[in-house]
Design a protein around this motif. Structure first.
Motif, PDB file in Angstrom:
ATOM      1  N   ARG D 150     -29.119 -22.980  26.488  1.00 57.23           N
ATOM      2  CA  ARG D 150     -30.169 -22.179  25.860  1.00 57.23           C
ATOM      3  C   ARG D 150     -31.406 -22.184  26.744  1.00 57.23           C
ATOM      4  O   ARG D 150     -31.954 -23.237  27.038  1.00 57.23           O
ATOM      5  CB  ARG D 150     -30.490 -22.755  24.475  1.00 57.23           C
ATOM      6  N   SER D 190     -12.544 -14.693  23.543  1.00 55.10           N
ATOM      7  CA  SER D 190     -13.039 -14.008  22.357  1.00 55.10           C
ATOM      8  C   SER D 190     -14.532 -14.283  22.276  1.00 55.10           C
ATOM      9  O   SER D 190     -14.952 -15.434  22.391  1.00 55.10           O
ATOM     10  CB  SER D 190     -12.314 -14.560  21.132  1.00 55.10           C
ATOM     11  N   THR D 192     -18.699 -13.096  20.794  1.00 56.96           N
ATOM     12  CA  THR D 192     -19.577 -12.480  19.793  1.00 56.96           C
ATOM     13  C   THR D 192     -20.989 -12.481  20.376  1.00 56.96           C
ATOM     14  O   THR D 192     -21.346 -13.414  21.089  1.00 56.96           O
ATOM     15  CB  THR D 192     -19.591 -13.315  18.496  1.00 56.96           C
ATOM     16  N   ALA D 193     -21.772 -11.462  20.058  1.00 60.53           N
ATOM     17  CA  ALA D 193     -23.133 -11.424  20.595  1.00 60.53           C
ATOM     18  C   ALA D 193     -24.046 -10.658  19.658  1.00 60.53           C
ATOM     19  O   ALA D 193     -23.602  -9.760  18.943  1.00 60.53           O
ATOM     20  CB  ALA D 193     -23.147 -10.790  21.982  1.00 60.53           C
ATOM     21  N   SER D 194     -25.305 -11.027  19.657  1.00 58.00           N
ATOM     22  CA  SER D 194     -26.290 -10.399  18.775  1.00 58.00           C
ATOM     23  C   SER D 194     -27.629 -10.240  19.489  1.00 58.00           C
ATOM     24  O   SER D 194     -27.880 -10.886  20.507  1.00 58.00           O
ATOM     25  CB  SER D 194     -26.522 -11.268  17.528  1.00 58.00           C
ATOM     26  N   LEU D 196     -31.208 -11.030  18.381  1.00 56.53           N
ATOM     27  CA  LEU D 196     -31.960 -11.689  17.309  1.00 56.53           C
ATOM     28  C   LEU D 196     -33.383 -12.027  17.731  1.00 56.53           C
ATOM     29  O   LEU D 196     -34.222 -12.328  16.896  1.00 56.53           O
ATOM     30  CB  LEU D 196     -31.239 -12.978  16.887  1.00 56.53           C
ATOM     31  N   ILE D 197     -33.651 -12.007  19.023  1.00 54.66           N
ATOM     32  CA  ILE D 197     -34.946 -12.468  19.523  1.00 54.66           C
ATOM     33  C   ILE D 197     -35.903 -11.318  19.758  1.00 54.66           C
ATOM     34  O   ILE D 197     -37.040 -11.338  19.309  1.00 54.66           O
ATOM     35  CB  ILE D 197     -34.751 -13.271  20.839  1.00 54.66           C
ATOM     36  N   THR D 209     -28.328 -13.532  22.185  1.00 50.37           N
ATOM     37  CA  THR D 209     -27.668 -14.659  21.517  1.00 50.37           C
ATOM     38  C   THR D 209     -26.171 -14.388  21.576  1.00 50.37           C
ATOM     39  O   THR D 209     -25.746 -13.301  21.187  1.00 50.37           O
ATOM     40  CB  THR D 209     -28.126 -14.738  20.039  1.00 50.37           C
ATOM     41  N   ALA D 210     -25.392 -15.360  22.060  1.00 49.46           N
ATOM     42  CA  ALA D 210     -23.974 -15.056  22.249  1.00 49.46           C
ATOM     43  C   ALA D 210     -23.142 -16.317  22.168  1.00 49.46           C
ATOM     44  O   ALA D 210     -23.635 -17.426  22.407  1.00 49.46           O
ATOM     45  CB  ALA D 210     -23.754 -14.385  23.603  1.00 49.46           C
ATOM     46  N   SER D 211     -21.882 -16.127  21.826  1.00 49.22           N
ATOM     47  CA  SER D 211     -20.939 -17.244  21.910  1.00 49.22           C
ATOM     48  C   SER D 211     -19.610 -16.719  22.414  1.00 49.22           C
ATOM     49  O   SER D 211     -19.298 -15.533  22.251  1.00 49.22           O
ATOM     50  CB  SER D 211     -20.777 -17.937  20.558  1.00 49.22           C
ATOM     51  N   THR D 225     -22.000 -21.611  23.608  1.00 53.11           N
ATOM     52  CA  THR D 225     -23.057 -20.890  22.895  1.00 53.11           C
ATOM     53  C   THR D 225     -24.258 -20.721  23.820  1.00 53.11           C
ATOM     54  O   THR D 225     -24.633 -21.651  24.530  1.00 53.11           O
ATOM     55  CB  THR D 225     -23.494 -21.626  21.612  1.00 53.11           C
ATOM     56  N   ASN D 226     -24.829 -19.530  23.786  1.00 52.35           N
ATOM     57  CA  ASN D 226     -25.992 -19.194  24.624  1.00 52.35           C
ATOM     58  C   ASN D 226     -27.084 -18.570  23.773  1.00 52.35           C
ATOM     59  O   ASN D 226     -26.788 -17.809  22.845  1.00 52.35           O
ATOM     60  CB  ASN D 226     -25.626 -18.141  25.683  1.00 52.35           C
ATOM     61  N   SER D 227     -28.316 -18.912  24.115  1.00 49.52           N
ATOM     62  CA  SER D 227     -29.440 -18.196  23.524  1.00 49.52           C
ATOM     63  C   SER D 227     -30.512 -18.062  24.592  1.00 49.52           C
ATOM     64  O   SER D 227     -30.644 -18.936  25.446  1.00 49.52           O
ATOM     65  CB  SER D 227     -29.983 -18.937  22.304  1.00 49.52           C
ATOM     66  N   ARG D 229     -33.636 -18.166  23.990  1.00 52.64           N
ATOM     67  CA  ARG D 229     -34.900 -18.769  23.540  1.00 52.64           C
ATOM     68  C   ARG D 229     -34.686 -20.076  22.807  1.00 52.64           C
ATOM     69  O   ARG D 229     -33.802 -20.194  21.969  1.00 52.64           O
ATOM     70  CB  ARG D 229     -35.632 -17.827  22.575  1.00 52.64           C
ATOM     71  N   GLU D 323     -14.050  -6.097  19.528  1.00 52.24           N
ATOM     72  CA  GLU D 323     -13.826  -7.012  18.403  1.00 52.24           C
ATOM     73  C   GLU D 323     -12.417  -7.570  18.393  1.00 52.24           C
ATOM     74  O   GLU D 323     -11.748  -7.597  17.347  1.00 52.24           O
ATOM     75  CB  GLU D 323     -14.130  -6.311  17.076  1.00 52.24           C
TER      76      GLU D 323
END
Lengths: 332, 332, 332, 332
Positions: D150, D190, D192-194, D196-197, D209-211, D225-227, D229, D323
């Motif tokens: 992170r 596999s 997922t990412a968003s 959010l910041i 934000t991702a995993s 897991t990555n962020s 911030r 997905e």
């Protein structure tokens, strides 16, 4: 004084009986277990008489029931108790089949009785503190949750066969914890699972190592990892990352002792398994149920919480089988 | 079933009564407290009848006594119980006057009864683990011990006035711990003390901040620091340094939760005070006493341990007054 | 560009030379070491020429001197450099004899030159942070300091013979740290010492295990423990307890790695010894000296700090010999 | 003495130049940067002359090249240097386009030159220790890896636009670490990412934000897991769970200081970002490259490592878009 009927006097039933004993103004008033010896032990502990299920259901002086039988009896007993107007505590899961759970919950809803599900980890002081920190805003808006849950060793194959599999039996606690901490429903599940510990687990149709990634409508992400084996005790950790910081619940050790020597600093082992790690959680859970049974308004995990965690387990299993992200059933 | 007579039903007496309740094959069989309301509460908890001291002493069905009265009654009651042939548990100290303690112990010796002193910390799982590591040889020959013992806040001045002072009231536990861990007698004591927290403590003739350095005949050194105040809870730490390593008992926290934010990582507070920190120690101490009362051969802190810790406290006070190292009285 | 004369190109001299090399606007401009090979290595590293002491003292382009010779030359060289009007950095101690140090400092005072003593630990980022926390008031008024300082293994007996003993050679750093953190002079010293590691150390007239208790006029207490041996690396810890809390500097490990297995959780070893543990401190110390040499006003440990730490060592030794608390010489 | 040509004298180029300066028997012998001021600064630091790319490529006295230019020049310069027979260090990634990377690697393979990719984290002492523990067998067969990575705050949007996105720019380090630690190729991804910041990150076509969950042919699972911030510094942690235990690399803090007060125990902040956290890794990476350039046989991350990490990033992005679990391209 709240009188409580105890259905099932196995290991977890006895723990709940002891917890009731520690609650002022509550007592076990009747015990049912088809195994006579188990029933007798529970009666000795509690001072309560043995009784049949119909007797307990019919007894107007027993307004509250703890269901701690084998899983396949849960749904029937919850329905009976609900129809008898009783407040019910039921060990998770209500049933391994989500359809059966939905039917059971319809009865509970129609009867307008209260049903508490045994998601004991919500009552662990450390995890409850994580929830409290989140609600206090100390870490801002929560964006990501990471849960590590690793058992010291796999249960017997026979148990696994009846367990519903790693997602329904083990990760279900973590699914509930994610929902509890996010306070938002999960909309997508993606999972992976392997057999790395014991081929017999694979032969039984189950996995021993698994992970799942959950996502909410607002894009929050939760990552759960499970394993049926560690060398170092019961590994139970939670992290919640928010816009202003992170709250962590670390493991619990047997003592606070460490030895520093030529090999480094050796800290004590983790508590060995759930009975030791969650002893306080089990007590606080039943204290909450007794408060509920006494008519108080306290927060508790209800039937819907039980159903949703089970549905997430079903989604995770489907995701493993079909190698894709699964959109969750959404009742709303 | 071992029947135990409880003399004194104050806070610590009630804790012991509850501990007896948790021991299979032991029960509180009679309760004495001059305060009727306290006695009644203890009788309600234990199911035992209230009785006078002479009745309890005379009762052949009560072979074991717990003395949990105010300190000034300890020595008399220990002597009475010993002369009645009973196994006795007595809260520390037997008396604030070492001469009185010696007289009491002569009676106990003459009667050849067993007397256990309430040095509960020996039974704390973490400190007991330190002892076990030392005995296992994992850190080699122990050369130096460091004990940090800090209360969250000073007791009332009235209590301090009757307490015998910081060395006899507070550091006495650490003196016993040093003897317990070294397994060798102390031959020299040097101490320092100040009033830094509250001048009223100085006006009462006591100190609130103190340290002591102990030395054995073989040259081992122990350093103890005490304070009557912390901002962060009950600070109870031990280190034992040996020829092959160090064993440490670190503090115990209320939860395993930490929050990481712009200010750093904030771990939970320490357990607030001794009732929380030593809850397990109190239980295990009474389990040991019940085993003793049942005639088992288990290690326990005896009258000589109580006397020697008190003598070290007296030496420390003398060292402060005379600004010199004090050679200890040595019975051998 | 500040030109610095380096007197002594042994191990510590080379470390200082490398540190000067990392400071912008400063350089080693001349090197003296009677050992030609050592001098040549230092010249190669720094690019500076070799020179005699008189040449360096006479060179108007070298306004600053680092004295890193054997201890017995320190005082003479400091005096010469001071009389030559130079800013001086001198490794501790100025001399093992407090009388000789006082004479040297009179010269420095008369010449009104600046003399910095190599108490490198004041410049360690962790210990400097402890000082900063105290000054920020975050722990309130400091009441007690605890310093643990343990070497991994004893130096050669030959070194010990010339070292002045454990109090003047090893604990002197801790005496300085206590003065630095308290910001108040010590008025009483009580010490204890033993030979527990190697009888040859005792034969050399020294101790290998020691503790000292210091007290200020206002009653603050500091406790120092020293040992010449650990099994687990270089143990360097400080605690300062104040009216509002405690600030701690914990040990530094070689990596952040731990292994959890059937024996517990094993953290990495501590940094092995002072060169690794205080690498940053040595750099920051010389940065400060370069700033001083450049005429800046920065805080630094001066000759009086060197003298007072030595006097505390002498008091501690006297306390051990006479088994009493020693009142410190106090200049005011 | 190995002469090294430095192409690119920006921030990372200057770090590498300083690292070369610390290696005995290696030096920067020529510097190229189109920005004259940057080139001059690097020449001042290293003492090397400025030169054009063709001059450096043609110079037979410069057998080794460091490519630290902007990413879009990497592949061309690697190819030129390889064709000139030089040993090459190239910052990751070789190119954001996997096809371009494959073409470049073909040239390197044809020329039979050595190409090292700047996966600096392999050289971090803590992470290298994790690898060493795994290879020593201390945790048994590794079954699951968890990486938390992170950043303290997102880079500028302009940077993000050219970065290739969170998987190719940030998580690529974690993909390489998983391959490094498992020693087995990944077969399924596999992710997922968003956003959010900062919505601007989403507008730029990226996530903050991702995993990702990776799986090998033998069923091992890795979760990353990555962020972009945190509030608490640079969060860089690794866990590897094996059949006999777990090895963890925990975060690195700025100091070892903590403050205990009414709010709990506050540990120091984490190191702020990669320059501080990986300072040692950067040095050790270039030491390894210098050893390579000197003809030694040392392990290093090569072009295939660079390609495979990029391919995993491409798989992760595809998994987010579609997905579903993505089966990796597998060259064998």
């Amino acid at each position: 004084m709240v009188n409580i009927g105890l259905l099932g006097a196995g290991r977890i039933g006895m723990i709940h009986a002891a917890s009731v004993g520690g609650v002022e103004d509550a007592q076990v008033a009747a015990v049912f277990d088809p195994d006579e010896s188990a029933a007798r032990t529970a009666c000795d502990l509690t001072g309560a008489p043995s009784a049949t299920v119909p007797e307990i259901m019919a007894d107007p002086d027993v307004p509250a029931i703890i269901v701690a039988t084998p899983t396949d009896l849960h749904a029937d007993l919850v329905e009976q108790a609900s129809m008898a107007g009783k407040v019910v505590f039921c060990e998770k899961p209500i049933d391994l089949d989500a359809g059966r759970v939905r039917a059971c919950l319809k009865t509970v809803e129609r009867m307008q009785t209260r049903l508490m599900i045994g998601f004991n980890r919500r009552f662990d002081p450390s995890f409850a503190r994580v929830k409290a920190e989140i609600e206090s805003g100390s870490v801002g808006e929560v964006e990501m949750i990471q849960i590590t849950s690793r058992d010291p060793s796999p249960p017997p194959i026979d148990y696994l066969r009846r367990s519903g599999g790693i997602f329904r039996d083990m990760m279900i606690h973590d699914f509930d914890m994610v929902r509890f901490l996010f306070g938002e429903e999960i909309t997508e599940v993606s999972a992976t699972a392997s057999v790395l510990i014991d081929p017999a687990i694979g032969d039984a149709g189950d996995y021993d190592t698994a992970s799942a990634t959950l996502r909410t409508a607002s894009g929050r992400i939760a990552v759960i990892t499970n394993s049926r084996r560690t060398a170092y005790g019961y590994d139970q950790r939670i992290e919640a990352h928010g816009s202003n910081g992170m709250v962590q619940a670390d493991n619990h050790r047997t003592t606070s002792v460490s030895v520093s020597s030529t090999g480094g600093q050796i800290a004590a082992l983790l508590k060995p398994f759930f009975l030791e790690r969650y002893a306080q959680a089990y007590r606080r859970e039943i204290e909450t149920f007794c408060a509920l049974a006494a008519g108080n308004d306290v927060p508790y995990p209800d039937g819907q919480d039980g159903l949703k965690a089970l549905e997430l387990a079903d989604c995770a299993l489907l995701s493993v089988k079909e190698e894709r992200t699964v959109r969750c059933w959404n009742p709303d």
